[in-house]
Design a protein around this motif. Structure first.
Motif, PDB file in Angstrom:
ATOM      1  N   THR A 137     -34.635 -20.435   4.308  1.00  0.00           N
ATOM      2  CA  THR A 137     -33.624 -19.448   4.573  1.00  0.00           C
ATOM      3  C   THR A 137     -33.713 -18.772   5.814  1.00  0.00           C
ATOM      4  N   ALA A 138     -33.033 -17.801   5.953  1.00  0.00           N
ATOM      5  CA  ALA A 138     -32.830 -16.906   7.190  1.00  0.00           C
ATOM      6  C   ALA A 138     -32.384 -15.559   7.172  1.00  0.00           C
ATOM      7  N   ASN A 139     -32.689 -14.513   7.757  1.00  0.00           N
ATOM      8  CA  ASN A 139     -32.170 -13.335   7.579  1.00  0.00           C
ATOM      9  C   ASN A 139     -30.396 -13.320   7.814  1.00  0.00           C
ATOM     10  N   VAL A 140     -30.085 -14.008   8.609  1.00  0.00           N
ATOM     11  CA  VAL A 140     -28.475 -14.111   9.100  1.00  0.00           C
ATOM     12  C   VAL A 140     -27.638 -14.824   8.169  1.00  0.00           C
ATOM     13  N   TYR A 141     -28.299 -15.770   7.216  1.00  0.00           N
ATOM     14  CA  TYR A 141     -27.402 -16.511   6.313  1.00  0.00           C
ATOM     15  C   TYR A 141     -26.631 -15.861   5.223  1.00  0.00           C
TER      16      TYR A 141
ATOM     17  N   GLY B 181     -27.618 -11.885   4.895  1.00  0.00           N
ATOM     18  CA  GLY B 181     -28.631 -11.411   4.282  1.00  0.00           C
ATOM     19  C   GLY B 181     -28.382 -11.940   2.861  1.00  0.00           C
ATOM     20  N   ALA B 182     -27.221 -12.343   2.317  1.00  0.00           N
ATOM     21  CA  ALA B 182     -26.973 -12.685   1.009  1.00  0.00           C
ATOM     22  C   ALA B 182     -27.741 -14.106   0.387  1.00  0.00           C
ATOM     23  N   ALA B 183     -28.187 -14.822   1.281  1.00  0.00           N
ATOM     24  CA  ALA B 183     -28.742 -15.951   0.901  1.00  0.00           C
ATOM     25  C   ALA B 183     -30.270 -15.538   0.492  1.00  0.00           C
ATOM     26  N   GLU B 184     -31.043 -14.766   1.286  1.00  0.00           N
ATOM     27  CA  GLU B 184     -32.208 -14.324   1.031  1.00  0.00           C
ATOM     28  C   GLU B 184     -32.148 -13.399  -0.260  1.00  0.00           C
ATOM     29  N   THR B 185     -31.188 -12.672  -0.571  1.00  0.00           N
ATOM     30  CA  THR B 185     -30.945 -11.809  -1.817  1.00  0.00           C
ATOM     31  C   THR B 185     -30.764 -12.824  -3.168  1.00  0.00           C
ATOM     32  N   ILE B 186     -30.125 -14.003  -2.779  1.00  0.00           N
ATOM     33  CA  ILE B 186     -30.129 -14.994  -4.100  1.00  0.00           C
ATOM     34  C   ILE B 186     -31.160 -15.507  -4.114  1.00  0.00           C
ATOM     35  N   VAL B 187     -32.033 -16.026  -3.109  1.00  0.00           N
ATOM     36  CA  VAL B 187     -33.415 -16.784  -3.302  1.00  0.00           C
ATOM     37  C   VAL B 187     -34.172 -15.705  -4.161  1.00  0.00           C
ATOM     38  N   GLY B 188     -34.305 -14.763  -3.831  1.00  0.00           N
ATOM     39  CA  GLY B 188     -34.989 -13.484  -4.449  1.00  0.00           C
ATOM     40  C   GLY B 188     -34.415 -13.448  -5.752  1.00  0.00           C
TER      41      GLY B 188
END
Length: 307
Positions: A49-53, A56-63
């Motif tokens: 993932t990445a901070n800009v995907y 930031g929503a992509a990282e939140t979903i992964v979390g």
């Protein structure tokens, strides 16, 4: 799914990595959960993932999905910091933001994107070293750098830093082979692994754009139209036709052929696949065990030369 060591490190990663660029935009949490579950069931371990995907929503979903859908111990979390420059403060602050969104105290792999010529490279290296020594990440790598840039950081980190670089990440497909001339040789000399993203030429190699732009494709998305458009050229069209012809002859899909070509390249450690849903993901996973006949691989090499 096979595992490989990432560069000269003890980190073993799956031959396919699950990319999350569309998560939080074209891929909602339910679809992401189904894809993640299928990926782990197939033996995949590396989630990228990445901070800009999705801002930031992509990282939140992964979390959210790790560990609610799959256990934290079942996956390796990799994130890339984009847009923070090369300064120690901004880089570490961006990493801390990623950790907060991911809901974890560390990632397994942290990659810094881009070479900041306005900041001494030693400072960028010190940020990477501090991230490891402070426990924020286990391994470090770079993304979006040229051969000499990656080599410069790799040499400094191995000579001075407490933790060497282990990998570089860049685009690589039949439509973009630019890394072969400088980046791949540099990685080989310095013992870095290579994570290849966009193996399907940003979706163009699937053949879906041969006769127009499907309404549900990334090419029709306001977020990704320019991203896809880069590979919608006359030269790319010739490569796509060759891939389609090969797929017809093998009784498989253009997606499988394009992905198998990248997986079979000697420089590649793992291939980042960015499926929007479980169906697309399973199609890519099938390519992991596919071996292209030598004559087809040679023909694809020829038609894509110079890409």
């Amino acid at each position: 799914m096979d595992l490989r060591y990432l560069g000269r490190s003890g980190l073993q990663v799956s031959r396919l990595a699950l990319g999350t660029m569309t998560w939080g935009r074209d891929t909602d949490t339910d679809a992401a959960a189904a894809a993640l579950e299928a990926f782990v069931e197939a033996g995949g371990t590396l989630v990228d993932t990445a901070n800009v995907y999705g801002d930031g929503a992509a990282e939140t979903i992964v979390g959210t999905l790790v560990p609610s859908v799959v256990a934290r111990s079942a996956v390796l979390l990799a994130t890339t910091t984009v847009g923070a420059g090369g300064g120690r403060g901004p880089l570490l602050a961006a990493l801390d933001g990623s950790l907060a969104r991911l809901g974890t105290d560390h990632v397994d792999l942290w990659q810094v994107h881009g070479f900041d010529s306005g900041v001494p490279f030693e400072e960028t290296c010190s940020a990477l070293s501090l991230a490891v020594s402070s426990g924020r990440c286990r391994y470090v790598g770079v993304s979006g750098m040229t051969g000499w840039q990656a080599a410069t950081l790799a040499a400094w980190m191995r000579a001075v830093g407490p933790a060497p670089l282990v990998c570089a990440q860049a685009e690589y497909s039949l439509l973009d082979r630019s890394g072969e001339s400088m980046l791949h040789p540099a990685l080989d000399v310095h013992g870095l692994g290579f994570l290849a993203w966009a193996p399907l030429g940003r979706g163009v190699l699937t053949g879906k754009y041969r006769h127009g732009t499907p309404a549900d494709s990334r090419g029709a998305s306001p977020h990704f139209a320019r991203y896809v458009g880069r590979h919608r050229t006359d030269q790319a069209a010739r490569v796509v036709e060759a891939v389609v012809t090969a797929a017809d002859g093998l009784g498989t899909s253009p997606l499988a052929v394009a992905c198998a070509w990248v997986l079979g390249r000697p420089a590649v450690t793992s291939v980042v696949i960015g499926a929007r849903d479980r169906t697309q993901l399973l199609a890519s996973i099938g390519a992991e065990s596919m071996e292209l006949p030598a004559e087809i691989r040679s023909a694809l090499d020829d038609v894509s030369a110079g890409a």
